[in-house]
Write a protein that holds these residues in place. Structure first.
Motif: not given
Length: 330
Positions: A143-148, A152-155, A201-206, A271-274
């Protein structure tokens, strides 16, 4: 039948309202697409007044027709499937740009959404069934990862797994040095999977934390129902009680949320594609906004609108079948 007609009527009005906003919003933005085209051409030589007039005629901005006439022409063009010419990708048409970029977005975001849903619901079922286990204790972290913030998580992932430890490529949808363009071969498909692994992976984690938390809470609530106690009192195996009685009923709200999230697959990719320079429809929308490409913006917004309204209509009709009380109330 009355329930279905009410829903179809409601979504028809919602579609008309969305198309109307889609017409007016780009025209309220500052800037002129003709000036952008002229400035691009001016880098290669002088631009005459006739050339400027021809560009304005091609983009449809030379009309002196009143706004309502432009609005009628806009609706007529939509019905006939003519979305116009893109300024940002000139001389390609909007239909071509959407046709080229939409499969990339559906492939990346769609598959990532399905994976995060299946994994999140599966882990949430186990966490609700085995409260206090290590999977249950994992929920606050996810849940904390989803709030990031998404970007920022992608970067962070791009920095660590693309730069510090070069496990994945930094950008792109495939190896442009090996393949001149999309082709049907295993080498190209493996290149697409390799380049799409880190964005996926970014989308799944978030997003996995929300599915886990929702399913876990529904499992806890369902396990306190009388029919669960009855099933246990009848001596049914715990695995059958969990699969056939508890999780089967607890997953219904998650399925509704999943259907709605599929509608936002197209809109949620910007955001992901950018960040990953992925050749999807989100990158095309970003390019259209930066170039004041009204036609492309309207075309992409139209796709997003149809996807969201279609998913919501599907959920409404599905709920009418699953829960007859919904039809009775309406």
């Amino acid at each position: 039948m009355r329930y279905i007609l009410q829903k179809l009527g409601f979504y028809a009005v919602a579609l008309w309202a969305a198309l109307t906003l889609n017409f007016f919003i780009p025209r309220l933005m500052p800037g002129n697409p003709v000036d952008i085209m002229v400035s691009k051409l001016a880098t290669k030589g002088p631009v005459t007044a006739d050339t400027r007039a021809a560009i304005a005629a091609m983009l449809g901005t030379d009309t002196q027709a009143p706004l309502w006439q432009q609005y009628v022409d806009y609706l007529h063009a939509l019905v006939s499937g003519d979305l116009g010419t893109s300024v940002a990708y000139f001389p390609a048409s909007v239909n071509e740009i959407i046709g080229q970029t939409l499969p990339w977005t559906i492939g990346l975001i769609g598959i990532s959404t399905v994976i995060s849903f299946l994994v999140g619901v599966g882990l949430g079922t186990f966490a609700g069934w085995k409260r206090g286990s290590w999977v249950d204790n994992l929920i606050p972290f996810t849940t904390m990862l989803q709030s990031v913030p998404y970007f920022w998580l992608a970067l962070l992932l791009l920095f660590f797994f693309g730069s510090v430890w070069p496990v994945f490529p930094l950008n792109g949808g495939y190896d442009v040095y090996t393949f001149a363009g999309p082709e049907l071969s295993w080498g190209f498909i493996s290149s697409v999977l390799y380049h799409g692994a880190l964005p996926a992976l970014t989308i799944v984690i978030s997003s996995i934390g929300g599915w886990m938390l929702g399913m876990r809470n529904m499992m806890v609530s369902t396990l306190s129902e009388d029919y669960i106690l009855t099933a246990e009192a009848k001596g049914l195996r715990p695995g059958r009680v969990r699969a056939a009685y508890a999780s089967r009923n607890a997953v219904l709200p998650s399925i509704a949320g999943f259907a709605i999230s599929l509608g936002f697959v197209v809109a949620g990719s910007i955001v992901t594609e950018a960040v990953f320079s992925y050749p999807g429809i989100g990158s095309a929308l970003l390019m259209a906004v930066n170039s004041n490409d009204y036609s492309l913006m309207q075309g992409i917004f139209l796709v997003i609108t149809l996807a969201v309204l279609g998913a919501n209509l599907l959920v409404d009709l599905l709920y009418g079948v699953i829960d007859p009380r919904t039809r009775a109330r309406s």
